[in-house]
Design an enzyme around this catalytic site. Structure first.
Site, PDB file in Angstrom:
ATOM      1  N   SER A 105       0.821  -1.205   0.000  1.00  0.00           N
ATOM      2  CA  SER A 105       0.000   0.000   0.000  1.00  0.00           C
ATOM      3  C   SER A 105       0.858   1.260   0.000  1.00  0.00           C
ATOM      4  O   SER A 105       1.608   1.494  -0.931  1.00  0.00           O
ATOM      5  CB  SER A 105      -0.963  -0.046   1.192  1.00  0.00           C
ATOM      6  OG  SER A 105      -1.983   0.901   1.054  1.00  0.00           O
ATOM      7  N   ASP A 249      -2.336   6.074  -4.136  1.00  0.00           N
ATOM      8  CA  ASP A 249      -1.176   5.378  -3.591  1.00  0.00           C
ATOM      9  C   ASP A 249      -0.829   4.197  -4.495  1.00  0.00           C
ATOM     10  O   ASP A 249      -1.494   3.964  -5.515  1.00  0.00           O
ATOM     11  CB  ASP A 249      -1.445   4.960  -2.144  1.00  0.00           C
ATOM     12  CG  ASP A 249      -2.551   3.938  -1.991  1.00  0.00           C
ATOM     13  OD1 ASP A 249      -3.380   3.808  -2.918  1.00  0.00           O
ATOM     14  OD2 ASP A 249      -2.596   3.254  -0.952  1.00  0.00           O
ATOM     15  N   ASP A 251      -1.314   1.016  -4.578  1.00  0.00           N
ATOM     16  CA  ASP A 251      -2.309  -0.017  -4.900  1.00  0.00           C
ATOM     17  C   ASP A 251      -3.689   0.561  -5.158  1.00  0.00           C
ATOM     18  O   ASP A 251      -4.662  -0.167  -5.306  1.00  0.00           O
ATOM     19  CB  ASP A 251      -2.356  -1.100  -3.818  1.00  0.00           C
ATOM     20  CG  ASP A 251      -2.869  -0.587  -2.492  1.00  0.00           C
ATOM     21  OD1 ASP A 251      -2.598   0.591  -2.155  1.00  0.00           O
ATOM     22  OD2 ASP A 251      -3.538  -1.344  -1.765  1.00  0.00           O
ATOM     23  N   ASP A 253      -6.025   2.220  -3.492  1.00  0.00           N
ATOM     24  CA  ASP A 253      -7.195   2.171  -2.617  1.00  0.00           C
ATOM     25  C   ASP A 253      -7.327   3.443  -1.799  1.00  0.00           C
ATOM     26  O   ASP A 253      -8.327   3.643  -1.111  1.00  0.00           O
ATOM     27  CB  ASP A 253      -7.181   0.928  -1.714  1.00  0.00           C
ATOM     28  CG  ASP A 253      -6.015   0.890  -0.742  1.00  0.00           C
ATOM     29  OD1 ASP A 253      -5.116   1.754  -0.841  1.00  0.00           O
ATOM     30  OD2 ASP A 253      -5.996  -0.020   0.110  1.00  0.00           O
TER      31      ASP A 253
END
Length: 463
Positions: A105, A249, A251, A253
């Protein structure tokens, strides 16, 4: 070097000694434990979806994960470079028994992690995550014989299907967005956002410029979407010619917006603005975690709904959302959870709903920001040492405020102290070896002073 084991999976820095970092042996161990857990729930090896962000270590981790799952007898659906929400949705679309997302993340490039999903494409519950950790520690493993080894199937269609699902949402006003002819600038940090956001923008008829759009895993700056890390796109926005800046970011999310004048919209206000739009069209309740702005409470009550809080962590928020029947929820770090799509933070959903709101209102981003209650939040951190006794620190903080008639103490996740016009939350991070100290007030000076007051308690305790 660090290895963090939690109910949501394992996370650590790449390289170093086993047991201390995220390395091939520990990846095999925890992947095997997860596969064992899934097999026991479903009656045998089945199907697991694997997706990864653009990190340099991603191919290595993917190969180890997929090989281990094959060794356990699983059919592996490798969807390649994909966002966290794409992988979550892919579990449902493939009717899989679970999923593994290879991403750390917002952590820097030397980190990676295994995020573990159930058959609904949602993060494991606390009890299920604890059972995976127990199996890993016991090394209670049983691999498949040669005639029952699994296999890997590649599927490169999930990004397209994810975009299509966003456009199909009831509140995604695609026609209004196309008529508005937005021009946006997006920073995708040289990870998977650089692959999927152009697909979304083109489908919405949005003109765009991508900064850091090569999916190399060489992050152009600290990947956490905080103002101090985003001077590049803020400077680009100040040059003019864009309606909106968008930051995700690695990933995808988490989601942050930048106003047309180059000023931050406010990471905390991503969820607030999307919730305001959803609640204007759908009656219901909202949820965010304890470290999120009070502005969501204010907006929810304005629309006649009820606001509830949960401990930090996506699974805690989604559990509370189901409990109270929330129509929108998430986390103040820019995580939007819209159940009509799925119970997971999804930047693509957040972008589509935010653009829909802007298009319908016909206003500028800075003008929209002024319509919400204005709170200021300070986000500080304290690095942990091996000698730091976090539990003792939390007890000390609780004792400090126990006799204060203006203070309401909440200890379901660290310690949060609520005052009439401000709050402060101190908790150990689930993702980094740090203590997070978040504080909010009506001015940044007040928020920072309150946070520093608790930080000093920690420093005094450590000395």
């Amino acid at each position: 070097m660090t290895l963090i084991k939690s109910i949501s999976g394992i996370r650590g820095t790449i390289g170093g000694r086993t047991g201390d970092t995220l390395n091939p042996l520990d990846i095999v161990k925890f992947t095997t434990a997860y596969a064992t857990f899934i097999s026991r729930k479903s009656g045998g090896p089945g199907k697991v979806v694997v997706g990864r962000d653009g990190r340099i270590s991603g191919p290595m981790v993917r190969d180890v994960v997929c090989g281990t799952l094959v060794g356990m007898g699983y059919e592996v659906i490798d969807i390649g470079l994909a966002t966290t929400p794409t992988t979550e949705l892919a579990v449902r679309w493939h009717e899989a028994d679970g999923g593994i997302i290879i991403t750390a993340s917002h952590n820097p490039t030397q980190w990676n992690a295994l995020k573990l999903l159930n058959s609904e494409g949602e993060f494991l519950t606390a009890a299920d995550g604890a059972e995976v950790l127990r199996i890993a520690e016991a090394e209670d493993f049983d691999y498949a014989p040669v005639e029952k080894l699994g296999h890997v199937v590649k599927d490169d269609t999930m990004n397209r299907r994810h975009v299509e699902s966003v456009l199909a949402l009831r509140l995604a006003d695609v026609e209004a967005i196309r008529k508005r002819k937005f021009r946006v600038c997006a920073d995708t940090i040289n990870s998977v956002g650089g692959i999927i956001l152009p697909e979304l923008f083109e489908a919405l008829g949005v003109d765009y410029e991508i900064l850091n759009g090569d999916c190399t895993g060489q992050f152009a700056h600290n990947p956490e979407p905080l103002e101090k890390n985003l001077q590049g796109i803020m400077d680009r926005m100040r040059q003019g010619g864009f309606d909106l800046g968008i930051v995700v970011d690695p990933d995808v999310d988490r989601l942050a917006f930048i106003c047309e004048d180059g000023k931050m919209f406010g990471e905390e206000y991503t969820l607030v603005s999307v919730a305001d739009y959803v609640l204007a069209h759908t009656s219901g309740n909202t949820v965010s975690n304890l470290s999120s702005t009070r502005a969501l409470r204010d907006v929810t009550e304005k629309h006649g709904g009820t606001y509830a809080t949960a401990a930090v962590g996506e699974v805690n928020v989604t559990t509370k959302m189901k409990e109270v029947g929330a129509v929108i929820g998430g986390e103040g770090n820019g995580g939007v959870i819209y159940p009509e799509s799925h119970y997971g933070r999804d930047a693509l959903v957040g972008i589509a709903l935010f653009l829909s709101s802007l298009a319908q209102k016909g206003c500028k981003v800075s003008e929209l920001r002024k319509t919400f209650p204005d709170y200021q939040i300070a986000k500080n951190r304290i690095d942990l040492t091996p000698e730091t006794d976090v539990d003792a620190i939390l007890v000390k903080v609780k004792e400090m405020f126990a006799q204060d008639p203006d203070a309401v103490v909440n200890d379901i996740d660290g310690v949060k102290i609520d005052f009439p016009t401000m709050w402060v939350h101190l908790r150990k991070s689930n993702t980094e070896p740090i203590i997070r100290v978040y504080s909010e007030a009506q001015t940044m000076d007040e928020a920072d002073q309150l946070g520093k007051r608790l930080m000093q308690v920690v420093y005094d305790f450590q000395s």
